[in-house]
Design an enzyme around this catalytic site. Structure first.
Site, PDB file in Angstrom:
ATOM      1  N   ASP A  22      -2.269   2.341  -4.570  1.00 53.66           N
ATOM      2  CA  ASP A  22      -3.497   2.800  -3.913  1.00 53.66           C
ATOM      3  C   ASP A  22      -4.596   1.754  -4.073  1.00 53.66           C
ATOM      4  O   ASP A  22      -4.550   0.902  -4.967  1.00 53.66           O
ATOM      5  CB  ASP A  22      -3.964   4.128  -4.515  1.00 53.66           C
ATOM      6  CG  ASP A  22      -2.981   5.258  -4.243  1.00 53.66           C
ATOM      7  OD1 ASP A  22      -2.295   5.200  -3.205  1.00 53.66           O
ATOM      8  OD2 ASP A  22      -2.903   6.179  -5.079  1.00 53.66           O
TER       9      ASP A  22
ATOM     10  N   HIS B  36       0.824  -1.210   0.000  1.00 54.11           N
ATOM     11  CA  HIS B  36       0.000   0.000   0.000  1.00 54.11           C
ATOM     12  C   HIS B  36       0.861   1.265   0.000  1.00 54.11           C
ATOM     13  O   HIS B  36       0.359   2.377  -0.237  1.00 54.11           O
ATOM     14  CB  HIS B  36      -0.920  -0.004   1.225  1.00 54.11           C
ATOM     15  CG  HIS B  36      -2.211   0.721   1.015  1.00 54.11           C
ATOM     16  ND1 HIS B  36      -2.487   1.468  -0.113  1.00 54.11           N
ATOM     17  CD2 HIS B  36      -3.319   0.838   1.803  1.00 54.11           C
ATOM     18  CE1 HIS B  36      -3.694   2.002  -0.017  1.00 54.11           C
ATOM     19  NE2 HIS B  36      -4.216   1.634   1.140  1.00 54.11           N
TER      20      HIS B  36
END
Length: 416
Positions: A391, A387
């Site tokens: 995204d 992450h």
């Protein structure tokens, strides 16, 4: 004249290995370049060839010992024959050494050796033999040079007639009673292989470094299954390899990675490295566990080319002949836990990669199509991603692109 057998160069930055298994015993004749031992490195097993023809005179290290590149692990009487080279002193010394080395780690292996089994078994195979109660001398090995693997033992146990097993039980009872009194609780300590230690270290490193998140989706496999059933015979006849599902998923992943390049990127320091090529790591089974060879430039391969490459990897992984360089440099990983029956999982990324696609088993489930509840062959997909780099929107977009391509394989042909 004795010739030293040394640990060969194992690859860039690899300085040590673990002696996994001796393939020859003292007193046995060997040919030049014949494998005499198996070394376990961080990524793969490597066989050590005899530097000359002769007879094994001495084994310097035991199974499970750590050895450095260039270290002497055995000695060969060059030019000798088995009948003249093996002396009682050498045999007794080696037998004592092997017994001392094996006793702490493999106490359960004694019944196999006492039975007069001439087959050289690795620790994992010995445990499987004892657990399933099969005769290793009656099993045909599928490993390198016909050696037994754990899968061979398990397969033989499944086909073993139950009456024969029941009949053999009374004869084995006194041995079992002597070795393990009724009600005794047992424990066994087995040293982790170097490969397993490396896997554990890298997985923990991934958890400590990357911000791992997993997103899920499901995919209707109807169209791919129909295409496979329709063309599998012609495909195998033309290309000499079976048509599986991995070819479709690798092609779909290549298209999705082109559309969402962040999933194919990696973080190096304070920079993001984007790539215009796709090197897909695919997990395949090997006798000592899963290995992950890399399909180079997968974006340029056809489904047939992908299936041929995976088939070759699988055969050589089983034989233990994969090379270290074939397992380096992947940019994205696909792991198929469905072949083992997994319904759903959260795979862990393989640093420095930023994503891994998890495939699972196909099972019929009720779904709604055009307002009607119907049964369809469904598979859960899982994308674990870093992450820090990817995204949520990009991750979901990538996984939906995979889903769309599999549910409508025509997209793979017209590049949609």
């Amino acid at each position: 004249m004795a010739t030293d057998v040394v640990v060969p160069t194992l690859g860039e930055s690899i300085t040590e290995a673990t002696l996994g298994q001796w393939l020859k015993k003292p007193g046995e004749a060997v040919k030049a370049d014949e494998p005499i031992a198996s070394l376990e490195t961080d990524k793969v097993s490597v066989e050590v060839p005899a530097p000359t023809a002769g007879v094994i005179a001495e084994l310097v290290v035991g199974e499970g010992d750590t050895v450095n590149v260039g270290a002497v692990i055995a000695r060969i009487d060059a030019g000798a024959t088995a009948s003249t080279a093996a002396t009682p002193a050498v045999e007794d010394r080696n037998a004592i050494g092997q017994a001392e080395a094996a006793a702490p780690a493999e106490p359960a292996a004694a019944p196999v050796e006492d039975a007069g089994d001439p087959v050289t078994l690795s620790p994992s195979v010995r445990r499987a033999v004892l657990e399933h109660g099969v005769d290793p001398s009656k099993i045909k090995g599928t490993g390198k040079d016909g050696r037994l693997t754990k899968d061979d033992v398990i397969a033989a146990a499944k086909t073993q007639p139950k009456p024969a097993a029941a009949a053999a039980a009374p004869a084995a009872a006194p041995v079992a009673a002597a070795a393990a009194p009724a009600g005794e609780r047992r424990e066994e300590r087995v040293r982790m292989t170097r490969l397993r230690q490396t896997v554990a270290s890298r997985l923990k490193e991934a958890q400590n470094t990357a911000a791992i998140l997993t997103t899920f989706n499901d995919v209707d496999m109807t169209a791919v299954i129909e295409a496979r059933n329709k063309y599998k015979d012609l495909f195998e006849k033309k290309h000499g390899v079976r048509l599986g599902f991995m070819g479709f998923f690798v092609k779909a992943a290549c298209m999705a990675l082109r559309d969402v390049p962040a999933v194919n990127a990696s973080i190096e320091g304070d920079e993001i490295v984007y790539r215009d090529y796709v090197d897909v790591s695919v997990a395949v089974s090997a006798p000592n566990g899963l290995v992950v060879p890399v399909i180079r430039d997968a974006q340029d391969l056809s489904v047939a080319g992908i299936e041929k490459t995976i088939g070759d990897f699988g055969a050589r992984a089983k034989a233990g002949t994969l090379k270290l360089e074939e397992m380096k440099g992947g940019t994205f990983t696909i792991s198929n836990g469905g072949v083992f029956g997994s319904l759903m999982s959260t795979p862990i990324i393989n640093p420095p990669q930023a994503g891994v696609l998890g495939l699972h088993r196909i099972e019929e489930r009720p779904v709604v199509r055009d307002g009607q509840i119907v049964a369809r062959p469904m598979m859960y997909l899982a994308l674990s991603y870093d992450h820090r780099l990817i995204d949520g929107r990009e991750a979901v977009t990538f996984l939906v692109a995979i889903k769309n391509a599999i549910e409508d394989p025509t997209r793979l042909l017209i590049d949609l």
